[in-house]
Scaffold this active site. Structure first.
Site, PDB file in Angstrom:
ATOM      1  N   CYS A   1       0.837  -1.197   0.000  1.00 13.80           N
ATOM      2  CA  CYS A   1       0.000   0.000   0.000  1.00 13.80           C
ATOM      3  C   CYS A   1       0.877   1.254   0.000  1.00 13.80           C
ATOM      4  O   CYS A   1       1.554   1.529  -0.978  1.00 13.80           O
ATOM      5  CB  CYS A   1      -0.976  -0.038   1.172  1.00 13.80           C
ATOM      6  SG  CYS A   1      -2.356   1.101   0.935  1.00 13.80           S
TER       7      CYS A   1
ATOM      8  N   HIS B   1      -3.832  -5.060  -0.134  1.00 17.89           N
ATOM      9  CA  HIS B   1      -3.351  -5.559   1.153  1.00 17.89           C
ATOM     10  C   HIS B   1      -3.401  -7.086   1.162  1.00 17.89           C
ATOM     11  O   HIS B   1      -4.428  -7.653   1.520  1.00 17.89           O
ATOM     12  CB  HIS B   1      -4.240  -5.025   2.281  1.00 17.89           C
ATOM     13  CG  HIS B   1      -4.013  -3.578   2.575  1.00 17.89           C
ATOM     14  ND1 HIS B   1      -3.067  -3.139   3.450  1.00 17.89           N
ATOM     15  CD2 HIS B   1      -4.597  -2.472   2.071  1.00 17.89           C
ATOM     16  CE1 HIS B   1      -3.066  -1.824   3.504  1.00 17.89           C
ATOM     17  NE2 HIS B   1      -4.002  -1.386   2.669  1.00 17.89           N
TER      18      HIS B   1
ATOM     19  N   GLU C   1      -2.189  -9.019   3.235  1.00 20.38           N
ATOM     20  CA  GLU C   1      -2.361  -9.489   4.621  1.00 20.38           C
ATOM     21  C   GLU C   1      -3.818  -9.444   5.065  1.00 20.38           C
ATOM     22  O   GLU C   1      -4.164  -9.968   6.109  1.00 20.38           O
ATOM     23  CB  GLU C   1      -1.453  -8.692   5.570  1.00 20.38           C
ATOM     24  CG  GLU C   1      -1.943  -7.306   5.982  1.00 20.38           C
ATOM     25  CD  GLU C   1      -1.717  -6.207   4.939  1.00 20.38           C
ATOM     26  OE1 GLU C   1      -1.424  -6.535   3.776  1.00 20.38           O
ATOM     27  OE2 GLU C   1      -1.867  -5.020   5.290  1.00 20.38           O
TER      28      GLU C   1
END
Lengths: 240, 200
Positions: free
Chosen positions: B80, B180, B182
């Site tokens: 990001c 993202h 994650e």
């Protein structure tokens, strides 16, 4: 293009997960950590966790427990309940929350929201908009009977540049009879910010009906996942 | 050991959680010695470009990162804001210099019809046409109001939001994603697993 976001909502009373009907009659539905684990394994798009009693009981949210819930999740998580200070927000972001959901403090003190957005970034400040209908007007549900028009509140929060609105219909909450489609059309005309619709979903077709009104926000629900055989995956398949 | 750089820009806990779930040793730190010892450097981040650069400068990490990533060719993963910062110039909120490892700029998403930020789940693809294959494996979570415009030949994947934006960049030892991973459930976990296991 972006896909419709499906979001299970977990409401917590300080002891266990509960599910209300029209914001009363809380019924126990389980252990938050186990439920979060199941939602994670079902590959849901996001998760919302709210301690619905924190503000009323004047206590802080249970951080160790919330951390355990977040640790189960490999998707964005929004946490709400009893948020009054920057420290509260900081604590939640520190244990891995992606967004915080604020209601009472936003009603009492919009200046707090302006500062929170500046400090933490708009992407992580979500506003809870609990809506009741009175004399054919949409009002904000409050413990005191102060009359606040939904439109006024959302406009004010829009100006504060918040990241998202989680709009919950109190009348539809837990009734599983479908979303209040007119409510979300109304909200879409007031703000261009992302919206999350909550309240009323009981079968997969309820989600589809809302999407068909050209609503392009997210779809959240609780009862359907607690009390029926439908999983978020089935709902998603139905929408697509 | 994997180092996640702590420079006061957003949610580091979720990156750490994923790396831990892969049974890898991970440290969140801004300590120069630890960064020099790392086998893989991760730069996540949420927030404004200018603030991110200011924080890296204040911590004295700009030169160190150049040394480690560009000179020593240490594997680097940007997420990001961590992807945006490796470009030459940003504009959030004011024009300012980035780390400059990749030629190009970071510009606001301008979209008349759709809301900004670009927030939610979207498919990424490599070539001109959207990948019709296994959509589960390239469905990622995005949240950003700015996007990068590389001005050199780098390996990219893309995402459509009325127009085409860069979703990830790969150049030698640098890999960076606008989305993202994650927070992208199975697709993201698989991507991170493959990436991290090949380096750390």
């Amino acid at each position: 293009m972006l896909k419709v976001r499906l979001i299970p909502v977990m409401t917590f009373n300080g002891v266990s997960l509960v599910k209300t009907k029209q914001f009363t009659n809380a019924r126990t539905v389980g252990n938050p950590i186990q439920v979060a684990r199941v939602y994670n394994s079902r590959n849901v798009d996001e998760l919302v966790f709210v301690d619905i009693k924190a503000t009323e009981q004047g206590r802080k949210i249970n951080l160790p427990l919330v951390k355990k819930v977040i640790d189960e999740c490999f998707m964005p998580v929004t946490i709400g309940g009893g948020i009054r200070t920057f420290e509260d927000i900081n604590d939640l972001l520190g244990i891995g929350a992606d967004k915080v959901l604020i209601k009472s403090k936003a009603l009492q003190n919009p200046e707090f929201i302006v500062k929170a957005v500046e400090y933490f970034g708009s992407q992580c400040i979500s506003i809870a908009v609990d809506v009741i209908v009175k004399d054919r007007e949409y009002l904000i549900h409050q413990k005191n009977d102060e009359k606040v028009l939904m439109k006024t509140f959302i406009e004010k929060m829009h100006q504060c540049n918040v990241g998202e609105f989680v709009v919950n219909s109190v009348v539809c909450d837990g009734m599983m009879n479908g979303f209040d489609k007119i409510l979300y059309q109304n909200v879409s005309q007031i703000t261009t910010k992302p919206i999350v619709a909550v309240g009323g979903a009981g079968v997969p077709s309820h989600f589809t009906e809302l999407v068909q009104t050209n609503y392009n926000g997210a779809l959240a629900a609780s009862s359907i996942y607690h009390f029926t055989q439908y999983t978020p995956q089935e709902v998603k398949k139905n929408i697509e | 050991m994997i180092v996640v750089i702590d420079y006061g820009m957003g949610n580091l806990a979720s990156v750490q959680k994923v790396i831990k779930s892969l049974k890898k040793e991970v440290k969140i730190t801004c300590d120069k010695k630890e960064i020099q010892k790392a086998s893989l450097i991760v730069l996540p981040g949420v927030g404004s470009f200018e603030q991110g650069m200011k924080n890296l400068n204040d911590l004295g990490l700009v030169d160190l990162l150049y040394q480690e990533v560009i000179q020593n060719k240490k594997p680097f993963l940007g997420i990001c804001l961590g992807m945006q910062l490796i470009m030459e110039k940003g504009s959030e909120p004011n024009e300012c210099n980035g780390l400059g490892w990749i030629k190009g700029r970071v510009v606001p998403i301008v979209n008349s019809r759709l809301p900004v930020p670009h927030l939610g789940w979207n498919n990424t693809y490599k070539h001109k046409e959207e990948n019709q294959g296994d959509t589960l494996l390239n469905n990622f979570y995005f949240i950003h109001s700015f996007h990068v415009l590389p001005e050199e030949a780098v390996e990219c994947t893309y995402v459509d939001y009325e127009f085409r934006m860069v979703a990830s960049i790969e150049k030698e030892n640098i890999f960076a994603t606008q989305f993202h991973p994650e927070k992208s459930q199975n697709a993201g976990l698989l991507l991170l697993k493959n990436y991290i296991e090949s380096y750390a």
